[in-house]
Design a protein around this motif. Sequence first.
Motif, mmCIF file in Angstrom:
data_model
loop_
_atom_site.group_PDB
_atom_site.id
_atom_site.type_symbol
_atom_site.label_atom_id
_atom_site.label_comp_id
_atom_site.label_asym_id
_atom_site.label_seq_id
_atom_site.Cartn_x
_atom_site.Cartn_y
_atom_site.Cartn_z
ATOM 1 N N HIS A 34 60.394 -35.693 0.118
ATOM 2 C CA HIS A 34 59.183 -36.168 0.783
ATOM 3 C C HIS A 34 59.304 -36.127 2.305
ATOM 4 C CE1 HIS A 34 61.800 -39.637 -0.248
ATOM 5 N NE2 HIS A 34 61.566 -39.970 0.997
ATOM 6 N N LYS A 35 60.508 -35.785 2.811
ATOM 7 C CA LYS A 35 60.658 -35.631 4.268
ATOM 8 C C LYS A 35 59.857 -34.445 4.798
ATOM 9 C CE LYS A 35 64.871 -37.917 5.720
ATOM 10 N NZ LYS A 35 64.257 -38.504 6.920
ATOM 11 N N VAL A 36 59.442 -33.526 3.921
ATOM 12 C CA VAL A 36 58.632 -32.389 4.372
ATOM 13 C C VAL A 36 57.160 -32.605 4.003
ATOM 14 C CG1 VAL A 36 60.516 -30.736 4.294
ATOM 15 C CG2 VAL A 36 59.137 -31.096 2.240
ATOM 16 N N LYS A 37 56.771 -33.877 3.771
ATOM 17 C CA LYS A 37 55.376 -34.151 3.413
ATOM 18 C C LYS A 37 54.432 -33.863 4.583
ATOM 19 C CE LYS A 37 55.600 -39.049 4.699
ATOM 20 N NZ LYS A 37 55.546 -40.436 4.234
ATOM 21 N N GLY A 38 54.943 -33.918 5.795
ATOM 22 C CA GLY A 38 54.134 -33.552 6.959
ATOM 23 C C GLY A 38 54.247 -32.061 7.205
ATOM 24 N N HIS A 39 53.243 -31.297 6.775
ATOM 25 C CA HIS A 39 53.359 -29.837 6.787
ATOM 26 C C HIS A 39 53.417 -29.246 8.188
ATOM 27 C CE1 HIS A 39 49.025 -30.681 6.971
ATOM 28 N NE2 HIS A 39 48.887 -29.516 7.564
ATOM 29 N N GLU A 40 53.090 -30.018 9.223
ATOM 30 C CA GLU A 40 53.117 -29.496 10.588
ATOM 31 C C GLU A 40 54.388 -29.892 11.342
ATOM 32 O OE1 GLU A 40 49.514 -30.968 12.295
ATOM 33 O OE2 GLU A 40 48.266 -29.423 11.376
ATOM 34 N N THR A 41 55.309 -30.585 10.685
ATOM 35 C CA THR A 41 56.529 -31.027 11.365
ATOM 36 C C THR A 41 57.505 -29.870 11.547
ATOM 37 O OG1 THR A 41 57.617 -31.632 9.290
ATOM 38 C CG2 THR A 41 56.286 -33.326 10.365
ATOM 39 N N LEU A 42 58.432 -30.030 12.497
ATOM 40 C CA LEU A 42 59.444 -29.004 12.754
ATOM 41 C C LEU A 42 60.351 -28.810 11.542
ATOM 42 C CD1 LEU A 42 60.493 -29.916 16.416
ATOM 43 C CD2 LEU A 42 59.081 -27.986 15.669
ATOM 44 N N ILE A 43 60.664 -29.905 10.842
ATOM 45 C CA ILE A 43 61.535 -29.811 9.670
ATOM 46 C C ILE A 43 60.867 -28.999 8.573
ATOM 47 C CG2 ILE A 43 62.505 -31.149 7.761
ATOM 48 C CD1 ILE A 43 63.270 -33.292 9.772
ATOM 49 N N ALA A 44 59.579 -29.256 8.318
ATOM 50 C CA ALA A 44 58.859 -28.502 7.286
ATOM 51 C C ALA A 44 58.789 -27.021 7.658
ATOM 52 C CB ALA A 44 57.457 -29.081 7.099
ATOM 53 N N ALA A 45 58.550 -26.738 8.938
ATOM 54 C CA ALA A 45 58.480 -25.345 9.388
ATOM 55 C C ALA A 45 59.831 -24.654 9.222
ATOM 56 C CB ALA A 45 58.029 -25.287 10.844
ATOM 57 N N ALA A 46 60.910 -25.371 9.546
ATOM 58 C CA ALA A 46 62.253 -24.781 9.410
ATOM 59 C C ALA A 46 62.572 -24.515 7.942
ATOM 60 C CB ALA A 46 63.290 -25.732 10.010
ATOM 61 N N ALA A 47 62.141 -25.421 7.045
ATOM 62 C CA ALA A 47 62.398 -25.229 5.615
ATOM 63 C C ALA A 47 61.661 -24.001 5.088
ATOM 64 C CB ALA A 47 61.983 -26.480 4.840
ATOM 65 N N ARG A 48 60.461 -23.753 5.597
ATOM 66 C CA ARG A 48 59.689 -22.589 5.136
ATOM 67 C C ARG A 48 60.353 -21.273 5.525
ATOM 68 N NH1 ARG A 48 55.368 -25.358 7.632
ATOM 69 N NH2 ARG A 48 54.232 -26.694 6.191
ATOM 70 N N ARG A 49 61.134 -21.278 6.595
ATOM 71 C CA ARG A 49 61.752 -20.031 7.087
ATOM 72 C C ARG A 49 63.008 -19.644 6.310
ATOM 73 N NH1 ARG A 49 60.166 -22.216 12.218
ATOM 74 N NH2 ARG A 49 62.243 -23.147 12.493
ATOM 75 N N ILE A 50 63.481 -20.530 5.450
ATOM 76 C CA ILE A 50 64.710 -20.248 4.703
ATOM 77 C C ILE A 50 64.402 -19.346 3.516
ATOM 78 C CG2 ILE A 50 66.516 -21.295 3.263
ATOM 79 C CD1 ILE A 50 66.360 -23.735 5.154
ATOM 80 N N HIS A 51 65.163 -18.273 3.398
ATOM 81 C CA HIS A 51 64.963 -17.316 2.307
ATOM 82 C C HIS A 51 65.783 -17.747 1.099
ATOM 83 C CE1 HIS A 51 62.886 -14.709 5.078
ATOM 84 N NE2 HIS A 51 63.925 -14.707 5.895
ATOM 85 N N CYS A 52 65.122 -17.868 -0.042
ATOM 86 C CA CYS A 52 65.823 -18.327 -1.230
ATOM 87 C C CYS A 52 65.122 -17.798 -2.476
ATOM 88 C CB CYS A 52 65.898 -19.852 -1.280
ATOM 89 S SG CYS A 52 64.296 -20.667 -1.158
ATOM 90 N N GLU A 53 65.895 -17.738 -3.547
ATOM 91 C CA GLU A 53 65.349 -17.296 -4.820
ATOM 92 C C GLU A 53 64.420 -18.342 -5.405
ATOM 93 O OE1 GLU A 53 67.080 -15.660 -9.137
ATOM 94 O OE2 GLU A 53 68.438 -16.283 -7.534
ATOM 95 N N ASN A 54 64.747 -19.611 -5.196
ATOM 96 C CA ASN A 54 63.930 -20.683 -5.740
ATOM 97 C C ASN A 54 64.110 -21.946 -4.926
ATOM 98 O OD1 ASN A 54 62.171 -21.987 -7.547
ATOM 99 N ND2 ASN A 54 63.007 -20.813 -9.267
ATOM 100 N N ARG A 55 63.185 -22.886 -5.135
ATOM 101 C CA ARG A 55 63.217 -24.142 -4.387
ATOM 102 C C ARG A 55 63.170 -25.325 -5.350
ATOM 103 N NH1 ARG A 55 60.028 -20.698 -1.091
ATOM 104 N NH2 ARG A 55 60.704 -20.682 1.090
ATOM 105 N N LEU A 56 63.917 -26.368 -4.992
ATOM 106 C CA LEU A 56 63.955 -27.588 -5.788
ATOM 107 C C LEU A 56 63.825 -28.779 -4.848
ATOM 108 C CD1 LEU A 56 64.533 -29.259 -8.379
ATOM 109 C CD2 LEU A 56 66.984 -28.952 -7.905
#
Length: 529
Positions: A134-156
């Motif tokens: 839930h730390k990425v619940k704010g879709h405009e935060t720097l943390i959420a943006a950094a998480a989106r840039r990570i390349h991965c086969e799947n997310r949990l």
Amino acid sequence: LRDYQIDGLKFMVEHYRQNLGTILGDEMGLGKTVQTISLFCYLKEKEGKRGPSLVVCPLSVLSSWTKELAFWAPSLKVLRLHNSGKSEKDKKILAENGTNYDVILTTYEMLKVPYLASFFSRTFFHYMVLDEGHKVKGHETLIAAAARRIHCENRLLLTGTPLQNNLVELWSLLELLYPDVFTTLKPFEESFNLNENHIDSNMLFQAQKLLDLFMLRRLKSRVEALLPEKLETRVYCPLSKMQVFWYRALLMKDSALLEKLDRDNEDDDDDDEGISKSSRNVLSNLFMQLRKCSQHPYLFPGAEGSNPEETTVSDLVGASGKFSVLDSLLRTLCQKGHRVVLFSQFTMVLNLLEDYCDMRGWKFARFDGGTSRAKRSYLVNQFNVEHSPFFLFLMSTKSGGMGLNLQSADTCILFDSDWNPQNDLQAMARVHRIGQKKKVHVYRLISAHTVEERIVERAAKKLLLDKAVNHDSNETDASTDKNSLTGTGTGMGVKDMLKDIKFGAQAIFGGNTSFELPTLEEIDQITNR
């Protein structure tokens, strides 16, 4: 693994095979960490996967993850990243050897460190696991943006509180899992606006069904039959005469503004239209000052007197109704052999509580946002060790509310309540979790006839949204009563703040406050196990 944890592994494996992002939304304390570790082991041993998965967690649980990985999966090669070192040697080692690990463990703060962010974005991970997702619940935060840039086969995503305030937060989590599907938040934003008392019951039902596809959620009451029960008691504390003095003084200082806003409120049904930013700021500041007064008047400069060194334990306790009740509560609990974890949102309150503990001679530990990572692990271990000398653990609600195991205590005291009820539930779950062998008693202290009483009422209503959408995955009855949700606003507009301030003012100036503290017999009764 327990049966339900094996079911959790099967759920995640099935989603892995279908290439579906997943939310493991088990209630706090049901072992989301060990279920995730079992998934890593499955990927390596059964699927033959080589290369890293990435685990991102809060700093407070970094050591816990390290220990759990070493205990449950010693064969996994783990790299822990938590430093912002920029030496060329560090960069070279990471670039050349990063993919040789099975699990790379880091914190949310490290996602924003430039050279680590570059490594994360260049590396392809089997899984990206976000603990306390839930730390990425704010879709405009720097943390959420950094998480989106990570390349991965799947997310949990691992979170015991997948939904905290509104459906926009739900959209943020789903958009991270399925960015090509959840491209607009408008339907989520418009379907549940409690500030305007607008609730789309059909959308809530659809949100339930949607989450059932991606999320597995189990509750302790359903899967852990042997876990002792948790009992919460609200303890209403009278204001001391000193608190009443300060509460009146704060209200009188801004009485002209309060009268003007009250007149405007009678003439205009709109919440904030026409109210200047400066007026809103003054009202918001007044609200916060009244909250401070509800805790202890010594939080105000000069209230303690010219020489704080001369303050006695009687002075400190007698100046606050809450401290007076807490003093009786702790002395009784200590005599009966109980151990306590106490939470407060305010560092200044923890400072006063620390002084109080020193004066009373309690053996205690303290944990807040300023506590170093090494000291955090040491304090938790010392508190949990057999025959620990610590009677009491002081914690800030947010810093101590994630991932910590403190089941050696059997009592939780919420000195003050959070705006977000999920933060208080997180705090309680530090004590009421797997491994607990005793019934857990939670005492929520509330200053009666103040703004604090209204905060608790609003927080209780917020939980209805969680109940409406985040129902247990095993439940068959997911119906939602729209009328039960109406008027449970999650935000605080001017009108809401004004109502809450008036609530306290009527008691203070109307002479409705009682200075009577609970008797020793009453304290003994609520601590009787």
